[in-house]
Motif scaffolding. Sequence first.
Motif, PDB file in Angstrom:
ATOM      1  N   ASP A  12       0.849  -1.196   0.000  1.00 45.98           N
ATOM      2  CA  ASP A  12       0.000   0.000   0.000  1.00 45.98           C
ATOM      3  C   ASP A  12       0.887   1.248   0.000  1.00 45.98           C
ATOM      4  N   ARG A  13       1.911   1.227   0.834  1.00 47.04           N
ATOM      5  CA  ARG A  13       2.825   2.370   0.917  1.00 47.04           C
ATOM      6  C   ARG A  13       3.511   2.597  -0.427  1.00 47.04           C
ATOM      7  N   SER A  14       3.963   1.538  -1.069  1.00 44.16           N
ATOM      8  CA  SER A  14       4.621   1.670  -2.370  1.00 44.16           C
ATOM      9  C   SER A  14       3.675   2.256  -3.411  1.00 44.16           C
ATOM     10  N   ARG A  15       2.434   1.826  -3.385  1.00 45.40           N
ATOM     11  CA  ARG A  15       1.444   2.328  -4.346  1.00 45.40           C
ATOM     12  C   ARG A  15       1.173   3.813  -4.123  1.00 45.40           C
ATOM     13  N   LEU A  16       0.989   4.225  -2.876  1.00 49.54           N
ATOM     14  CA  LEU A  16       0.747   5.640  -2.590  1.00 49.54           C
ATOM     15  C   LEU A  16       1.980   6.494  -2.861  1.00 49.54           C
ATOM     16  N   ARG A  17       3.151   5.926  -2.644  1.00 49.06           N
ATOM     17  CA  ARG A  17       4.390   6.680  -2.870  1.00 49.06           C
ATOM     18  C   ARG A  17       4.478   7.147  -4.324  1.00 49.06           C
ATOM     19  N   ARG A  18       3.835   6.410  -5.236  1.00 52.18           N
ATOM     20  CA  ARG A  18       3.869   6.774  -6.660  1.00 52.18           C
ATOM     21  C   ARG A  18       3.100   8.052  -6.948  1.00 52.18           C
ATOM     22  N   VAL A  19       2.161   8.423  -6.064  1.00 47.59           N
ATOM     23  CA  VAL A  19       1.333   9.603  -6.318  1.00 47.59           C
ATOM     24  C   VAL A  19       1.495  10.689  -5.254  1.00 47.59           C
ATOM     25  N   ASP A  73      -8.452  12.039  16.019  1.00 44.33           N
ATOM     26  CA  ASP A  73      -8.584  13.231  15.169  1.00 44.33           C
ATOM     27  C   ASP A  73      -8.197  12.969  13.714  1.00 44.33           C
ATOM     28  N   ALA A  74      -7.898  11.731  13.374  1.00 47.08           N
ATOM     29  CA  ALA A  74      -7.441  11.397  12.021  1.00 47.08           C
ATOM     30  C   ALA A  74      -8.561  11.550  11.004  1.00 47.08           C
ATOM     31  N   ASP A  75      -8.161  11.876   9.779  1.00 42.92           N
ATOM     32  CA  ASP A  75      -9.081  11.855   8.648  1.00 42.92           C
ATOM     33  C   ASP A  75      -9.010  10.476   8.024  1.00 42.92           C
ATOM     34  N   HIS A  76     -10.152   9.996   7.535  1.00 44.24           N
ATOM     35  CA  HIS A  76     -10.245   8.646   6.991  1.00 44.24           C
ATOM     36  C   HIS A  76     -10.399   8.685   5.473  1.00 44.24           C
ATOM     37  N   ILE A  77      -9.593   7.869   4.816  1.00 46.02           N
ATOM     38  CA  ILE A  77      -9.659   7.674   3.374  1.00 46.02           C
ATOM     39  C   ILE A  77      -9.683   6.156   3.184  1.00 46.02           C
ATOM     40  N   HIS A  78     -10.465   5.685   2.247  1.00 42.67           N
ATOM     41  CA  HIS A  78     -10.423   4.250   1.982  1.00 42.67           C
ATOM     42  C   HIS A  78     -10.769   3.970   0.532  1.00 42.67           C
ATOM     43  N   SER A  84      -9.232  -4.601  -4.807  1.00 37.67           N
ATOM     44  CA  SER A  84      -8.669  -5.511  -3.812  1.00 37.67           C
ATOM     45  C   SER A  84      -7.512  -4.847  -3.079  1.00 37.67           C
ATOM     46  N   GLY A  85      -7.822  -3.822  -2.350  1.00 40.90           N
ATOM     47  CA  GLY A  85      -6.843  -3.141  -1.515  1.00 40.90           C
ATOM     48  C   GLY A  85      -6.233  -1.919  -2.159  1.00 40.90           C
ATOM     49  N   VAL A  86      -5.596  -1.119  -1.321  1.00 38.35           N
ATOM     50  CA  VAL A  86      -4.935   0.100  -1.787  1.00 38.35           C
ATOM     51  C   VAL A  86      -3.901  -0.241  -2.856  1.00 38.35           C
ATOM     52  N   GLU A  87      -3.172  -1.335  -2.660  1.00 30.60           N
ATOM     53  CA  GLU A  87      -2.087  -1.689  -3.591  1.00 30.60           C
ATOM     54  C   GLU A  87      -2.586  -2.030  -4.985  1.00 30.60           C
ATOM     55  N   LYS A  88      -3.861  -2.367  -5.138  1.00 33.95           N
ATOM     56  CA  LYS A  88      -4.426  -2.710  -6.452  1.00 33.95           C
ATOM     57  C   LYS A  88      -5.372  -1.624  -6.988  1.00 33.95           C
ATOM     58  N   THR A  89      -5.472  -0.518  -6.285  1.00 31.86           N
ATOM     59  CA  THR A  89      -6.360   0.566  -6.689  1.00 31.86           C
ATOM     60  C   THR A  89      -5.693   1.384  -7.789  1.00 31.86           C
ATOM     61  N   PRO A  90      -6.427   1.704  -8.865  1.00 32.95           N
ATOM     62  CA  PRO A  90      -5.843   2.530  -9.930  1.00 32.95           C
ATOM     63  C   PRO A  90      -5.376   3.887  -9.392  1.00 32.95           C
ATOM     64  N   GLU A  91      -4.265   4.358  -9.922  1.00 33.62           N
ATOM     65  CA  GLU A  91      -3.706   5.617  -9.457  1.00 33.62           C
ATOM     66  C   GLU A  91      -4.686   6.768  -9.592  1.00 33.62           C
ATOM     67  N   VAL A  92      -5.466   6.778 -10.652  1.00 36.07           N
ATOM     68  CA  VAL A  92      -6.417   7.874 -10.846  1.00 36.07           C
ATOM     69  C   VAL A  92      -7.429   7.912  -9.700  1.00 36.07           C
ATOM     70  N   LEU A  94      -6.832   6.703  -6.585  1.00 34.58           N
ATOM     71  CA  LEU A  94      -6.075   7.128  -5.398  1.00 34.58           C
ATOM     72  C   LEU A  94      -5.986   8.653  -5.370  1.00 34.58           C
ATOM     73  N   ILE A  95      -5.654   9.239  -6.518  1.00 34.67           N
ATOM     74  CA  ILE A  95      -5.539  10.693  -6.607  1.00 34.67           C
ATOM     75  C   ILE A  95      -6.876  11.352  -6.290  1.00 34.67           C
ATOM     76  N   GLU A  96      -7.948  10.792  -6.814  1.00 33.26           N
ATOM     77  CA  GLU A  96      -9.280  11.337  -6.553  1.00 33.26           C
ATOM     78  C   GLU A  96      -9.592  11.339  -5.054  1.00 33.26           C
ATOM     79  N   GLN A  97      -9.263  10.254  -4.366  1.00 30.66           N
ATOM     80  CA  GLN A  97      -9.522  10.171  -2.929  1.00 30.66           C
ATOM     81  C   GLN A  97      -8.631  11.140  -2.147  1.00 30.66           C
ATOM     82  N   LEU A  98      -7.388  11.275  -2.557  1.00 30.89           N
ATOM     83  CA  LEU A  98      -6.488  12.228  -1.902  1.00 30.89           C
ATOM     84  C   LEU A  98      -6.973  13.659  -2.109  1.00 30.89           C
ATOM     85  N   GLU A  99      -7.490  13.959  -3.293  1.00 37.12           N
ATOM     86  CA  GLU A  99      -8.054  15.288  -3.556  1.00 37.12           C
ATOM     87  C   GLU A  99      -9.268  15.545  -2.669  1.00 37.12           C
TER      88      GLU A  99
END
Length: 123
Positions: A12-19, A73-78, A84-92, A94-99
């Motif tokens: 998951d960390r590797s996948r998010l690191r890409r964006v 106090d954390a914000d939740h993203i999922h 099938s998990g963050v690691e298999k989620t398309p980058e587009v 992931l970016i949408e959720q981060l936005e």
Amino acid sequence: MRIAIIVEGKNDRSRLRRVLSDDVPIYCTYGTPSTDRLEKLRGEVGDKHPYLFTDNDSSGKRIRGMLRDAFPDADHIHTRKGYSGVEKTPEVYLIEQLEKAGLEAYIMYPPQDPAPWKKEDQF
């Protein structure tokens, strides 16, 4: 604001690191976290604002619940059901959720494709 993101695993960390820019620390629970692991995560996150980015499956929901207690106090993203998990989620996506979480300043957007070649361009 300084932020930190907590994910379930190293893939998951590797996948998010890409964006995400390198100045955003991404920490892992490495599966269901023990009390010791939660304490270590609290120390690593310190005074940064935490974002919890977890899978939208039963395991992810259980881990999110444990993290919610540790980081109230954390914000939740999922991810969306069907991925099938963050690691298999398309980058587009992931970016949408981060936005949606308001993290545009930390996103490393992929380069835009140049305009398609047109026959008129050859003249």
